[in-house]
Design a protein around this motif. Structure first.
Motif, short mmCIF file in Angstrom:
data_model
loop_
_atom_site.label_atom_id
_atom_site.label_comp_id
_atom_site.label_asym_id
_atom_site.label_seq_id
_atom_site.Cartn_x
_atom_site.Cartn_y
_atom_site.Cartn_z
N GLU A 183 15.00 51.06 -0.29
CA GLU A 183 14.92 49.80 -0.55
C GLU A 183 13.74 49.23 -0.59
OE1 GLU A 183 17.48 46.28 1.22
OE2 GLU A 183 15.63 46.47 2.27
N GLY A 184 13.40 48.28 -1.70
CA GLY A 184 11.99 48.05 -1.94
C GLY A 184 12.04 46.43 -2.30
N ILE A 185 11.12 45.71 -1.25
CA ILE A 185 11.20 44.21 -1.18
C ILE A 185 9.62 43.91 -1.79
CG2 ILE A 185 11.13 42.28 -0.03
CD1 ILE A 185 13.05 43.74 1.81
N LEU A 186 9.34 43.08 -2.74
CA LEU A 186 8.22 42.59 -3.30
C LEU A 186 7.67 41.37 -2.44
CD1 LEU A 186 8.62 42.97 -7.04
CD2 LEU A 186 7.32 44.72 -5.50
N GLU A 187 6.64 41.57 -1.85
CA GLU A 187 5.86 40.17 -1.29
C GLU A 187 5.00 39.76 -2.58
OE1 GLU A 187 2.39 38.76 1.93
OE2 GLU A 187 4.22 40.00 2.52
#
Length: 288
Positions: free
Chosen positions: A223-227
Motif C-alpha cells: 500500500e502506498g500513500i503520497l504526502e
C-alpha cells in the motif's frame, strides 16, 4: 468569463493562451486587459509572460467574443457504457471515476481525446474538469468536478493536502520491511524523472509511505500513500529501491499493464470516502 487551465494549456504563456481563446479581440486590448487587471490569474494581476499552471483560474473581463467554439466529441454507445460502468460515486457536484489502465486523462500526445473530453461530452458542459490526474498506465480513482466553482474548491483541497489517496502496488522482489518511508528529491530530465538524495536546482522533495499487504515468492503487494504528489513519484522511488512496479515500461521491465491502482479516495470537505477492493489480478500475479 472564467477558464480553468487543464493539461492542454499547462505551461503556456498567458498572452498566447488569450490570443488562442480570443482571436477576434485586438492584441492591444488583450495586453491592456492584462496591464489594468481586467484579466487576472487566480484573482491577481499577472504578466503576459506568466506560464500557466494546471488548475489556474483565468478570469477575463473583456468585450471580445471568445473565438474557440465548444464542440463536444461524439461518444459511441460503447464509450458511454464505459463511462457509466466506471463511475463509482456521483452527486450534483462531484464524480469519482475508476479509470482503467491505458486510458488517457486528456487529449494530446497522439490522442484526439481522453476521459476528460469524454465526460465534457457526456454531461454536455465545458465546465467539467478532473482535479487530479494519474498516468496513462495507472488505474484507479480520479476526482471530477461538474462546474467551475467545485473545480476551484476541490483543486484547493488537493493543493492543501486535505484529500487522501491510497494505492495498491505490485512490485518485483520480496520487500523485507513491513513499513517504510521514502524521502528523496525528484527532478524531471527529458523524458524521465530521476531521484536524488539531496536537493539541487529544479528538484522537489518527495515523500511516500509504504506498508506490505501481501508477500509472494518473488513479488510483493504494497500500500502506498503520497504526502507529496510529484510526477511518477511512486514509480521512480520504488524502482530505485530495486523493487520496480510490475509492468512499468519506463522504470521497470515493462508488460501489458502496470500494477499501480489508486484504490482509496477521501474528500473530508464533501464527506466523500471511496474504497475499492484489491483487484483479483494482483492476487493472481502474486502467485506466479
Amino acid at each position: 468569463m472564467e477558464h480553468i487551465i487543464d493539461i492542454s494549456y499547462e505551461n503556456v504563456r498567458l498572452d498566447r493562451f488569450l490570443r488562442k481563446k480570443y482571436e477576434n479581440t485586438p492584441l492591444t486590448e488583450i495586453f491592456k486587459g492584462i496591464r489594468t487587471g481586467k484579466i487576472k490569474v487566480n484573482g491577481k494581476k499577472s504578466k503576459e509572460n506568466y506560464r500557466l499552471q494546471l488548475d489556474d483560474v483565468v478570469k477575463v473581463l473583456l468585450q471580445g467574443e471568445q473565438s474557440e467554439k465548444n464542440e463536444f466529441i461524439k461518444l459511441s454507445n460503447k464509450e458511454i457504457d464505459e463511462l457509466k460502468s466506471g463511475i463509482v460515486y456521483e452527486d450534483d457536484r462531484v464524480v469519482i471515476f475508476n479509470k482503467k489502465p491505458n486510458m488517457v486523462m486528456h487529449k494530446g500526445s497522439g490522442h484526439d481525446y481522453g476521459i476528460s473530453e469524454m465526460f465534457k461530452s457526456y454531461y454536455k458542459t465545458d465546465e467539467f474538469n478532473f482535479v487530479n490526474r494519474i498516468d496513462k498506465s495507472t488505474s484507479g480513482l480520479v476526482i471530477g468536478a461538474k462546474n467551475l466553482v467545485v473545480t476551484r474548491e476541490l483543486a484547493e483541497e488537493v493543493r492543501e493536502g486535505n484529500t487522501e489517496k491510497k494505492y495498491y502496488i505490485l512490485v518485483d522482489g520480496a520487500v523485507k520491511k513491513d513499513k517504510f518511508t521514502l524521502k528523496t528529491y525528484l527532478k524531471k530530465e527529458e523524458t524521465k524523472v530521476v531521484e536524488l538524495n539531496s536537493y539541487e536546482a529544479g528538484a522537489k522533495e518527495s515523500i511516500s509511505y509504504f506498508k506490505v499487504i501481501k508477500k509472494g515468492n518473488n513479488k510483493t503487494i504494497l500500500e502506498g500513500i503520497l504526502e507529496t504528489g510529484r510526477t511518477h513519484q511512486l514509480r521512480v522511488q520504488l524502482s530505485n529501491l530495486k523493487h520496480p512496479i510490475v509492468g512499468d515500461g519506463k522504470y521497470g521491465k515493462g508488460g501489458k499493464n502496470m500494477f499501480l491502482f489508486s484504490y482509496y479516495c477521501e474528500i473530508p470537505k464533501y464527506k466523500i470516502k471511496i474504497e475499492l477492493p484489491l483487484p483479483i489480478e494482483y492476487e493472481n500475479m502474486l502467485k506466479k
